[in-house]
Design an enzyme around this catalytic site. Structure first.
Site, PDB file in Angstrom:
ATOM      1  N   GLY A 122      26.876  34.033  41.495  1.00 46.83           N
ATOM      2  CA  GLY A 122      26.979  32.584  41.318  1.00 46.83           C
ATOM      3  C   GLY A 122      26.482  32.052  40.004  1.00 46.83           C
TER       4      GLY A 122
ATOM      5  N   PRO B 125      24.558  37.738  34.466  1.00 46.09           N
ATOM      6  CA  PRO B 125      25.920  38.105  34.071  1.00 46.09           C
ATOM      7  C   PRO B 125      26.928  37.152  34.723  1.00 46.09           C
ATOM      8  CG  PRO B 125      24.978  39.748  35.590  1.00 46.09           C
ATOM      9  CD  PRO B 125      23.892  38.774  35.267  1.00 46.09           C
TER      10      PRO B 125
ATOM     11  N   GLY C 161      29.437  37.727  41.048  1.00 48.16           N
ATOM     12  CA  GLY C 161      29.138  37.623  42.477  1.00 48.16           C
ATOM     13  C   GLY C 161      27.763  37.094  42.796  1.00 48.16           C
TER      14      GLY C 161
ATOM     15  N   LYS D 106      22.228  33.704  43.060  1.00 49.78           N
ATOM     16  CA  LYS D 106      22.570  33.596  44.487  1.00 49.78           C
ATOM     17  C   LYS D 106      22.880  34.982  45.022  1.00 49.78           C
ATOM     18  CE  LYS D 106      26.593  34.039  45.431  1.00 49.78           C
ATOM     19  NZ  LYS D 106      28.050  34.178  45.590  1.00 49.78           N
TER      20      LYS D 106
ATOM     21  N   ASP E 227      30.924  27.876  45.805  1.00 50.62           N
ATOM     22  CA  ASP E 227      29.505  28.252  45.853  1.00 50.62           C
ATOM     23  C   ASP E 227      28.567  27.153  45.362  1.00 50.62           C
ATOM     24  OD1 ASP E 227      29.302  30.730  47.009  1.00 50.62           O
ATOM     25  OD2 ASP E 227      29.376  31.855  45.131  1.00 50.62           O
TER      26      ASP E 227
HETATM   27  C1  LIG Z   1      32.788  34.837  47.326  1.00 50.57           C
HETATM   28  C2  LIG Z   1      31.699  33.795  47.155  1.00 50.57           C
HETATM   29  O1  LIG Z   1      30.933  34.066  45.979  1.00 50.57           O
HETATM   30  C3  LIG Z   1      30.746  33.856  48.348  1.00 50.57           C
HETATM   31  O2  LIG Z   1      29.553  33.129  48.152  1.00 50.57           O
HETATM   32  C4  LIG Z   1      32.267  32.407  47.014  1.00 50.57           C
HETATM   33  O3  LIG Z   1      33.000  32.062  48.151  1.00 50.57           O
HETATM   34  C5  LIG Z   1      33.097  32.205  45.760  1.00 50.57           C
HETATM   35  O4  LIG Z   1      32.676  30.992  45.229  1.00 50.57           O
HETATM   36  P1  LIG Z   1      33.213  30.459  43.813  1.00 50.57           P
HETATM   37  O5  LIG Z   1      33.187  31.553  42.811  1.00 50.57           O
HETATM   38  O6  LIG Z   1      32.453  29.189  43.533  1.00 50.57           O
HETATM   39  O7  LIG Z   1      34.708  30.178  44.185  1.00 50.57           O
HETATM   40  P2  LIG Z   1      35.791  29.177  43.579  1.00 50.57           P
HETATM   41  O8  LIG Z   1      35.603  29.072  42.101  1.00 50.57           O
HETATM   42  O9  LIG Z   1      35.816  27.923  44.398  1.00 50.57           O
HETATM   43  O10 LIG Z   1      37.097  29.994  43.933  1.00 50.57           O
HETATM   44  C6  LIG Z   1      37.545  31.123  43.216  1.00 50.57           C
HETATM   45  C7  LIG Z   1      38.662  31.758  44.000  1.00 50.57           C
HETATM   46  O11 LIG Z   1      38.106  32.485  45.121  1.00 50.57           O
HETATM   47  C8  LIG Z   1      38.924  32.368  46.258  1.00 50.57           C
HETATM   48  N1  LIG Z   1      38.137  31.780  47.359  1.00 50.57           N
HETATM   49  C9  LIG Z   1      36.929  31.210  47.109  1.00 50.57           C
HETATM   50  C10 LIG Z   1      36.177  30.698  48.144  1.00 50.57           C
HETATM   51  C11 LIG Z   1      36.707  30.757  49.459  1.00 50.57           C
HETATM   52  N2  LIG Z   1      36.018  30.273  50.496  1.00 50.57           N
HETATM   53  N3  LIG Z   1      37.910  31.319  49.673  1.00 50.57           N
HETATM   54  C12 LIG Z   1      38.628  31.839  48.644  1.00 50.57           C
HETATM   55  O12 LIG Z   1      39.717  32.357  48.861  1.00 50.57           O
HETATM   56  C13 LIG Z   1      40.121  31.562  45.845  1.00 50.57           C
HETATM   57  O13 LIG Z   1      41.128  32.486  45.457  1.00 50.57           O
HETATM   58  C14 LIG Z   1      39.644  30.802  44.622  1.00 50.57           C
HETATM   59  O14 LIG Z   1      40.682  30.497  43.742  1.00 50.57           O
HETATM   60  N1  LIG Z   2      27.854  28.246  33.043  1.00 44.36           N
HETATM   61  C1  LIG Z   2      28.656  29.306  33.204  1.00 44.36           C
HETATM   62  N2  LIG Z   2      28.133  30.542  33.290  1.00 44.36           N
HETATM   63  C2  LIG Z   2      28.927  31.616  33.481  1.00 44.36           C
HETATM   64  N3  LIG Z   2      30.256  31.543  33.547  1.00 44.36           N
HETATM   65  C3  LIG Z   2      30.844  30.344  33.474  1.00 44.36           C
HETATM   66  C4  LIG Z   2      30.057  29.175  33.310  1.00 44.36           C
HETATM   67  N4  LIG Z   2      30.894  28.115  33.297  1.00 44.36           N
HETATM   68  C5  LIG Z   2      32.138  28.606  33.452  1.00 44.36           C
HETATM   69  N5  LIG Z   2      32.133  29.946  33.540  1.00 44.36           N
HETATM   70  C6  LIG Z   2      33.330  30.777  33.752  1.00 44.36           C
HETATM   71  O1  LIG Z   2      33.381  31.027  35.163  1.00 44.36           O
HETATM   72  C7  LIG Z   2      33.781  32.373  35.439  1.00 44.36           C
HETATM   73  C8  LIG Z   2      33.082  32.835  36.740  1.00 44.36           C
HETATM   74  O2  LIG Z   2      31.695  32.925  36.508  1.00 44.36           O
HETATM   75  P1  LIG Z   2      30.618  32.840  37.688  1.00 44.36           P
HETATM   76  O3  LIG Z   2      29.389  33.453  37.120  1.00 44.36           O
HETATM   77  O4  LIG Z   2      30.547  31.488  38.257  1.00 44.36           O
HETATM   78  O5  LIG Z   2      31.332  33.777  38.748  1.00 44.36           O
HETATM   79  P2  LIG Z   2      30.806  34.576  39.976  1.00 44.36           P
HETATM   80  O6  LIG Z   2      29.516  35.242  39.635  1.00 44.36           O
HETATM   81  O7  LIG Z   2      31.944  35.401  40.455  1.00 44.36           O
HETATM   82  O8  LIG Z   2      30.475  33.456  40.984  1.00 44.36           O
HETATM   83  P3  LIG Z   2      30.449  33.568  42.541  1.00 44.36           P
HETATM   84  O9  LIG Z   2      29.283  34.389  42.943  1.00 44.36           O
HETATM   85  O10 LIG Z   2      30.246  32.104  42.818  1.00 44.36           O
HETATM   86  O11 LIG Z   2      31.765  34.130  42.950  1.00 44.36           O
HETATM   87  C9  LIG Z   2      33.397  33.170  34.212  1.00 44.36           C
HETATM   88  O12 LIG Z   2      34.379  34.121  33.937  1.00 44.36           O
HETATM   89  C10 LIG Z   2      33.263  32.145  33.083  1.00 44.36           C
HETATM   90  O13 LIG Z   2      34.327  32.204  32.156  1.00 44.36           O
END
Ligand SMILES: C[C@](O)(CO)[C@H](O)COP(=O)(O)OP(=O)(O)OC[C@H]1O[C@@H](n2ccc(N)nc2=O)[C@H](O)[C@@H]1O
Ligand SMILES: Nc1ncnc2c1ncn2[C@@H]1O[C@H](COP(=O)(O)OP(=O)(O)OP(=O)(O)O)[C@@H](O)[C@H]1O
Length: 284
Positions: free
Chosen positions: A97, A91, A95, A10, A130
Site C-alpha cells: 500500500g 517500495p 502489495g 500496510k 486500499d
Molecule cells: C489487493 C489489495 O492490496 C488488498 O489490500 C487491494 O485490494 C488493492 O488496493 P489498491 O491497490 O488501492 O487498488 P486500486 O488502485 O483501487 O485497484 C487496482 C486494480 O486492482 C483490482 N482490484 C482492486 C481492488 C478490489 N477490491 N478488486 C479488484 O479487482 C482492479 O483490477 C483495479 O483496477
Molecule cells: N505516492 C506514491 N508512492 C508510490 N507509488 C505511487 C504513488 N503515487 C502513485 N503511485 C503509482 O502507483 C502505483 C502503485 O503503487 P502502490 O505502492 O500504491 O501499489 P501497491 O503496493 O500495489 O498497493 P496495494 O498494496 O494497495 O495494492 C505505482 O506503480 C506508482 O506509479
C-alpha cells in the site's frame, strides 16, 4: 504551519477473495495491520500546491498529478496551497500500500493543515481500494471492495519482517490470474494471547492472491521459503497482491536477526524489520 504525517506499510495478514462485482472489482475479506516502517510526509503552508519526492525509494515514483498524494489533495477542491515533501521508504507497486498509505496520510495531514473535514467516503475510495483502510492505521478487518472497515482484534506483542525481491507485480494482472473468485470468507478473528497462537490461526487462513502472483513472479515462492527458513519464523505469507511477503516472530529482536540474515543472503532484496503500528487518534 507545518504538519507531519506518517504513512505506515500496510500488511494483509489474510486476504480472502470472496466474489466479484459486475464492474469487475473483487469482494475481499482481509485482516489488515500496519507496520512501524513507512513513508514520511511533511506538509507546510504555501501559496501553491507542490510535491517533492525524496528518500531511498523515490526513484520511479511520479511527482506530477499521477502521484496519489496530489490526487488526495485535489479531493479538497481547487485553489489550495501546500508544499508537500514525501520521503519515500516503501517500495512501490509492492502489495504494502505504498501509494495508498501516502494518499491516506496526505488526507489526514492536509485536513489538519487546512482546518477541513476529510473528504467523504466515496471520494476517498475513488483514490484506491486500499485508501479507506489506511486512513486510521490500526488492526482492521476490510470487506467489500475495500470500503467496509470494522475493528480488528487487539494484537499480541510480535516482530515482523517485510521482504520485497524487487519485482513489480501489477495488482490488476494478479486479480486477472486468479482462478476462483468465490472463495470462503474469513471467520471472525478471535484475538490471541501470543504471536504463536495468532500465527497458528493465520496459518488456517489464506491469501488467495498468493498463487496467482506466484504464477506471474515465481521469485515470490523463493521469498516465502527464505523467510520461513529464518530462526523463529512463525508464519510466512505474501501481502496484498505482492510481491512483498512478511514473516511473523515472537519479538522484534528475533525479527531484526531474521532481517539481517535475509539481507546478507540476498543483497538485492528490500528487507525491513518492524512491529505493528497503531496511529494515535488526534486530540480534540
Ligand atoms: C489487493 C489489495 O492490496 C488488498 O489490500 C487491494 O485490494 C488493492 O488496493 P489498491 O491497490 O488501492 O487498488 P486500486 O488502485 O483501487 O485497484 C487496482 C486494480 O486492482 C483490482 N482490484 C482492486 C481492488 C478490489 N477490491 N478488486 C479488484 O479487482 C482492479 O483490477 C483495479 O483496477
Ligand atoms: N505516492 C506514491 N508512492 C508510490 N507509488 C505511487 C504513488 N503515487 C502513485 N503511485 C503509482 O502507483 C502505483 C502503485 O503503487 P502502490 O505502492 O500504491 O501499489 P501497491 O503496493 O500495489 O498497493 P496495494 O498494496 O494497495 O495494492 C505505482 O506503480 C506508482 O506509479
Amino acid at each position: 504551519m507545518t504538519v507531519e504525517a506518517f504513512a505506515p506499510a500496510k500488511i494483509n495478514l489474510t486476504l480472502h477473495v470472496t466474489g466479484q462485482r459486475a464492474d469487475g472489482y473483487h469482494l475481499l475479506d482481509s485482516l489488515v495491520v500496519f507496520a512501524d516502517c513507512g513513508d514520511r510526509l511533511t506538509l507546510a503552508s504555501a501559496d501553491d500546491l507542490t510535491l517533492r519526492v525524496t528518500g531511498p525509494r523515490a526513484e520511479g515514483v511520479p511527482t506530477d498529478g499521477r502521484n496519489l498524494v496530489l490526487k488526495a489533495a485535489a479531493l479538497f477542491g481547487p485553489g489550495r496551497g501546500a508544499a508537500i515533501a514525501l520521503d519515500k521508504h516503501l517500495p512501490a507497486a509492492a502489495g504494502i500500500g505504498g501509494g495508498s498509505s501516502d494518499a491516506a496520510a496526505a488526507l489526514r495531514g492536509l485536513a489538519q493543515l487546512w482546518g477541513l473535514a476529510l473528504p467523504d467516503a466515496r471520494a476517498v475510495l475513488s483514490l484506491g481500494a486500499d485508501v479507506p483502510v489506511c486512513l486510521a492505521p490500526r488492526p482492521l478487518r476490510m470487506r467489500g471492495v475495500g470500503e467496509d472497515i470494522t475493528e480488528g482484534p487487539r494484537l499480541p506483542a510480535m516482530g515482523l519482517v517485510l521482504v520485497n525481491p524487487g519485482v513489480e507485480v501489477p495488482t490488476p494482472a494478479v486479480f486477472k490470474a486468479l482462478d476462483r473468485k468465490d472463495n470462503p470468507a474469513m471467520p471472525h478473528p478471535p484475538g490471541w494471547a501470543s504471536a504463536a497462537t495468532m500465527a497458528h490461526w493465520l496459518g488456517t487462513q489464506r491469501n488467495d492472491l498468493e498463487a496467482p502472483a506466484m504464477a506471474l513472479a515465481p521469485v515470490i515462492g523463493t521469498v516465502i521459503g527464505a523467510i520461513a527458513a529464518t530462526q523463529g519464523c512463525l508464519l510466512a505469507r505474501m501481502s496484498g497482491s505482492g510481491a512483498t511477503c512478511f514473516g511473523i516472530y515472537e519479538s522484534r529482536t528475533e525479527a531484526e536477526a531474521a532481517a539481517t540474515a535475509l539481507s546478507v543472503a540476498n543483497p538485492g532484496w528490500w528487507v525491513a524489520a518492524a512491529e505493528p503500528f497503531t496511529l494515535k487518534p488526534a486530540r480534540a
